[in-house]
Design an enzyme around this catalytic site. Structure first.
Site, PDB file in Angstrom:
ATOM      1  N   ASP A   1       0.677  -1.385  -0.171  1.00 35.63           N
ATOM      2  CA  ASP A   1       0.138  -0.008   0.059  1.00 35.63           C
ATOM      3  C   ASP A   1       0.884   1.279  -0.129  1.00 35.63           C
ATOM      4  O   ASP A   1       1.627   1.526   0.943  1.00 35.63           O
ATOM      5  CB  ASP A   1      -0.902   0.070   1.239  1.00 35.63           C
ATOM      6  CG  ASP A   1      -1.907   1.111   1.277  1.00 35.63           C
ATOM      7  OD1 ASP A   1      -2.920   1.017   0.552  1.00 35.63           O
ATOM      8  OD2 ASP A   1      -1.606   2.164   1.878  1.00 35.63           O
TER       9      ASP A   1
ATOM     10  N   TYR B   1       2.679   9.960  -0.201  1.00 31.00           N
ATOM     11  CA  TYR B   1       3.745   9.197   0.707  1.00 31.00           C
ATOM     12  C   TYR B   1       5.294   9.675  -0.270  1.00 31.00           C
ATOM     13  O   TYR B   1       6.273   9.256   0.343  1.00 31.00           O
ATOM     14  CB  TYR B   1       3.667   7.788   0.664  1.00 31.00           C
ATOM     15  CG  TYR B   1       2.333   7.385   1.300  1.00 31.00           C
ATOM     16  CD1 TYR B   1       1.469   8.088   1.888  1.00 31.00           C
ATOM     17  CD2 TYR B   1       2.255   5.848   1.529  1.00 31.00           C
ATOM     18  CE1 TYR B   1       0.298   7.892   2.668  1.00 31.00           C
ATOM     19  CE2 TYR B   1       1.201   5.439   2.075  1.00 31.00           C
ATOM     20  CZ  TYR B   1       0.029   6.320   2.655  1.00 31.00           C
ATOM     21  OH  TYR B   1      -1.003   6.049   3.147  1.00 31.00           O
TER      22      TYR B   1
ATOM     23  N   LYS C   1      -2.886   5.893  -4.196  1.00 25.34           N
ATOM     24  CA  LYS C   1      -3.818   6.796  -4.125  1.00 25.34           C
ATOM     25  C   LYS C   1      -3.578   8.094  -4.662  1.00 25.34           C
ATOM     26  O   LYS C   1      -2.497   8.718  -4.847  1.00 25.34           O
ATOM     27  CB  LYS C   1      -4.069   7.019  -2.520  1.00 25.34           C
ATOM     28  CG  LYS C   1      -3.827   5.768  -1.526  1.00 25.34           C
ATOM     29  CD  LYS C   1      -4.146   5.872  -0.259  1.00 25.34           C
ATOM     30  CE  LYS C   1      -3.744   4.727   0.541  1.00 25.34           C
ATOM     31  NZ  LYS C   1      -2.568   4.526   1.030  1.00 25.34           N
TER      32      LYS C   1
ATOM     33  N   HIS D   1      -7.679   9.708  -2.236  1.00 24.09           N
ATOM     34  CA  HIS D   1      -7.097   9.564  -0.805  1.00 24.09           C
ATOM     35  C   HIS D   1      -7.855  10.118   0.410  1.00 24.09           C
ATOM     36  O   HIS D   1      -7.698   9.714   1.387  1.00 24.09           O
ATOM     37  CB  HIS D   1      -5.502  10.150  -0.611  1.00 24.09           C
ATOM     38  CG  HIS D   1      -4.746   9.522   0.341  1.00 24.09           C
ATOM     39  ND1 HIS D   1      -3.376   9.666   0.050  1.00 24.09           N
ATOM     40  CD2 HIS D   1      -4.845   9.127   1.542  1.00 24.09           C
ATOM     41  CE1 HIS D   1      -2.781   9.212   1.155  1.00 24.09           C
ATOM     42  NE2 HIS D   1      -3.613   8.760   2.195  1.00 24.09           N
TER      43      HIS D   1
HETATM   44  N1  LIG Z   1      -5.317   6.279   3.686  1.00 25.28           N
HETATM   45  C1  LIG Z   1      -4.956   7.059   4.569  1.00 25.28           C
HETATM   46  O1  LIG Z   1      -5.252   8.027   4.890  1.00 25.28           O
HETATM   47  C2  LIG Z   1      -3.706   6.331   5.388  1.00 25.28           C
HETATM   48  C3  LIG Z   1      -3.316   6.986   6.757  1.00 25.28           C
HETATM   49  C4  LIG Z   1      -2.587   6.272   7.412  1.00 25.28           C
HETATM   50  C5  LIG Z   1      -1.919   5.037   7.353  1.00 25.28           C
HETATM   51  N2  LIG Z   1      -2.544   4.292   6.035  1.00 25.28           N
HETATM   52  C6  LIG Z   1      -1.763   3.078   5.687  1.00 25.28           C
HETATM   53  O2  LIG Z   1      -1.865   2.055   6.752  1.00 25.28           O
HETATM   54  C7  LIG Z   1      -0.349   1.706   6.739  1.00 25.28           C
HETATM   55  C8  LIG Z   1      -0.473   1.631   8.292  1.00 25.28           C
HETATM   56  O3  LIG Z   1      -0.495   2.306   9.138  1.00 25.28           O
HETATM   57  P1  LIG Z   1       0.585   3.017  10.138  1.00 25.28           P
HETATM   58  O4  LIG Z   1       1.755   3.474   9.335  1.00 25.28           O
HETATM   59  O5  LIG Z   1      -0.066   4.546  10.853  1.00 25.28           O
HETATM   60  O6  LIG Z   1       0.677   2.270  11.343  1.00 25.28           O
HETATM   61  P2  LIG Z   1       0.403   0.988  12.146  1.00 25.28           P
HETATM   62  O7  LIG Z   1       0.620  -0.070  11.212  1.00 25.28           O
HETATM   63  O8  LIG Z   1      -0.701   1.216  12.608  1.00 25.28           O
HETATM   64  O9  LIG Z   1       1.521   0.816  13.290  1.00 25.28           O
HETATM   65  C9  LIG Z   1       2.904   0.999  12.879  1.00 25.28           C
HETATM   66  C10 LIG Z   1       3.728   1.307  13.942  1.00 25.28           C
HETATM   67  O10 LIG Z   1       3.653  -0.201  14.872  1.00 25.28           O
HETATM   68  C11 LIG Z   1       5.079  -0.465  14.964  1.00 25.28           C
HETATM   69  N3  LIG Z   1       5.066  -2.081  14.665  1.00 25.28           N
HETATM   70  C12 LIG Z   1       4.515  -2.916  13.661  1.00 25.28           C
HETATM   71  N4  LIG Z   1       4.486  -4.274  13.790  1.00 25.28           N
HETATM   72  C13 LIG Z   1       5.047  -4.360  15.110  1.00 25.28           C
HETATM   73  C14 LIG Z   1       5.363  -5.573  16.149  1.00 25.28           C
HETATM   74  N5  LIG Z   1       5.195  -6.685  15.341  1.00 25.28           N
HETATM   75  N6  LIG Z   1       6.107  -5.180  16.914  1.00 25.28           N
HETATM   76  C15 LIG Z   1       6.143  -3.925  17.661  1.00 25.28           C
HETATM   77  N7  LIG Z   1       5.789  -3.001  17.001  1.00 25.28           N
HETATM   78  C16 LIG Z   1       5.404  -3.049  15.576  1.00 25.28           C
HETATM   79  C17 LIG Z   1       5.971  -0.062  13.726  1.00 25.28           C
HETATM   80  O11 LIG Z   1       7.249   0.082  14.090  1.00 25.28           O
HETATM   81  P3  LIG Z   1       8.379  -0.844  13.570  1.00 25.28           P
HETATM   82  O12 LIG Z   1       8.609  -0.173  12.198  1.00 25.28           O
HETATM   83  O13 LIG Z   1       9.691  -0.576  14.352  1.00 25.28           O
HETATM   84  O14 LIG Z   1       8.032  -2.087  13.456  1.00 25.28           O
HETATM   85  C18 LIG Z   1       5.355   1.442  13.724  1.00 25.28           C
HETATM   86  O15 LIG Z   1       5.766   2.214  14.739  1.00 25.28           O
HETATM   87  C19 LIG Z   1       0.371   3.040   6.341  1.00 25.28           C
HETATM   88  O16 LIG Z   1       1.403   2.553   6.077  1.00 25.28           O
HETATM   89  C20 LIG Z   1      -0.473   3.114   5.035  1.00 25.28           C
HETATM   90  O17 LIG Z   1      -0.126   2.459   4.053  1.00 25.28           O
HETATM   91  C21 LIG Z   1      -3.254   5.028   5.233  1.00 25.28           C
END
Ligand SMILES: NC(=O)c1ccc[n+]([C@@H]2O[C@H](COP(=O)([O-])OP(=O)(O)OC[C@H]3O[C@@H](n4cnc5c(N)ncnc54)[C@H](OP(=O)(O)O)[C@@H]3O)[C@@H](O)[C@H]2O)c1
Length: 291
Positions: free
Chosen positions: A46, A51, A76, A109
């Site tokens: 994704d 980004y 997006k 988006h």
């Molecule tokens: N459409 C939108 O508006 C929108 C908005 C936000 C996000 N997104 C999408 O959703 C994706 C995920 O959301 P997000 O980036 O906000 O965060 P998330 O997946 O909710 O959380 C990421 C955090 O969790 C940690 N983490 C992940 N797996 C772990 C594990 N097994 N143990 C310990 N820590 C862990 C990561 O650190 P480490 O790197 O150290 O593992 C990072 O700090 C984004 O990358 C994006 O592609 C879309």
């Protein structure tokens, strides 16, 4: 195995239930991250124009040992693009950045431009129909295998459903333990729109939640695994992000079942709103409260 499981979009295209997020990973770093994700078995990546890492994502895919056709790539259309001509141009730019002749899924988006994210006074209905028309045409031309939206509320979806030509196939929204937008999820599902849960680990904020830790221990899984499994059991796609290879791998091992009783306990937890240094990001401001 969850890694091999898919949902079927309304046009028959299959979308892997688990995808790797790439938000806030720069163009250089994302190359190794996406290669790591592909090595760990992910087949769904994704990204987004906003980004600024589509080039790195494309490079990682082309340099990997996995066939392009075996990978589901989402990007997006920038939330700020709200007219037809700019949308047409942006779709072609995404294809160029990714060096691909088709993208599996492209989403609008955000219903509002970023500076007005969740502004109740303007839903940009006409402008979203303009952007949507560009996506519809790219879909019909075979440049996009599926089209959808992100951060759309029910009224934003209704606008496209009632006035567009093609119904959105996906709605990607913030969904994690303590923050489940039940209303928009149920509405999306009732319209045969697949829901994707972004930030399923609450951007990291859920990892230290005492009740989440306690339930995770019971299943002998990590809080991250519990969080991913939770959104899968809500019937949504899970899009966790990690830059750490061990975490990435850990996040794919989610072949366990949370009992109905524990799902209810997790559903009943009050909203956490702490997103640390990133809480100023528009996507974390004034999110859905219609539990
Ligand atoms: N459409 C939108 O508006 C929108 C908005 C936000 C996000 N997104 C999408 O959703 C994706 C995920 O959301 P997000 O980036 O906000 O965060 P998330 O997946 O909710 O959380 C990421 C955090 O969790 C940690 N983490 C992940 N797996 C772990 C594990 N097994 N143990 C310990 N820590 C862990 C990561 O650190 P480490 O790197 O150290 O593992 C990072 O700090 C984004 O990358 C994006 O592609 C879309």
């Amino acid at each position: 195995m969850v890694l091999n499981e898919t949902y079927t979009l309304s046009n028959g295209v299959k979308i892997p239930k688990l995808g790797a997020g790439t938000w806030m990973i720069d163009n250089d770093t994302v190359v190794q991250v996406v290669k790591g994700a592909l090595d760990s078995g992910y087949r769904h990546i994704d990204t987004a124009e906003a980004y600024l890492n589509e080039k790195g994502v494309g490079r990682a895919i082309w340099e990997s040992n996995v066939d392009r056709d075996d990978i589901f790539v989402t990007t997006k259309l920038d939330g700020n693009i709200k007219n037809y001509d700019e949308a047409v141009k942006a779709i072609d730019e995404s294809l160029k950045h990714l060096e691909m002749d088709y993208i599996d899924l492209m989403l609008i988006h955000s219903p509002q431009p970023w500076a007005e994210f969740r502004d109740e006074n303007n839903h940009y209905f006409e402008e979203n129909l303009e952007a949507w028309r560009a996506l519809e045409e790219a879909y019909e031309a075979g440049k996009l295998r599926a089209i959808g939206v992100s951060n759309f509320e029910q009224r934003d979806l209704e606008n496209l459903i009632n006035h567009g030509k093609i119904k959105p196939m996906v709605n990607q929204i913030l969904t994690h333990i303590t923050n489940v937008p039940t209303g928009v999820i149920d509405y999306s599902h009732s319209q045969d729109i697949v829901v994707e849960a972004y930030s399923p680990i609450a951007h990291g904020a859920i990892l230290d939640h005492p009740a989440v830790k306690e339930i995770a221990e019971k299943y002998e899984v990590s809080p991250a695994q519990l969080s991913i499994r939770y959104v899968l059991q809500l019937g949504t796609v899970a899009l966790p992000k990690s830059t750490n290879k061990d975490h990435m791998k850990n996040n794919t091992a989610v072949d366990f079942t949370i009992s109905d009783e524990d799902m209810k306990a997790l559903n009943d937890l009050p909203l956490i709103e702490t997103y640390g240094d990133d809480e100023d990001q528009p996507v974390f401001r004034s999110q859905y409260k219609n539990k």
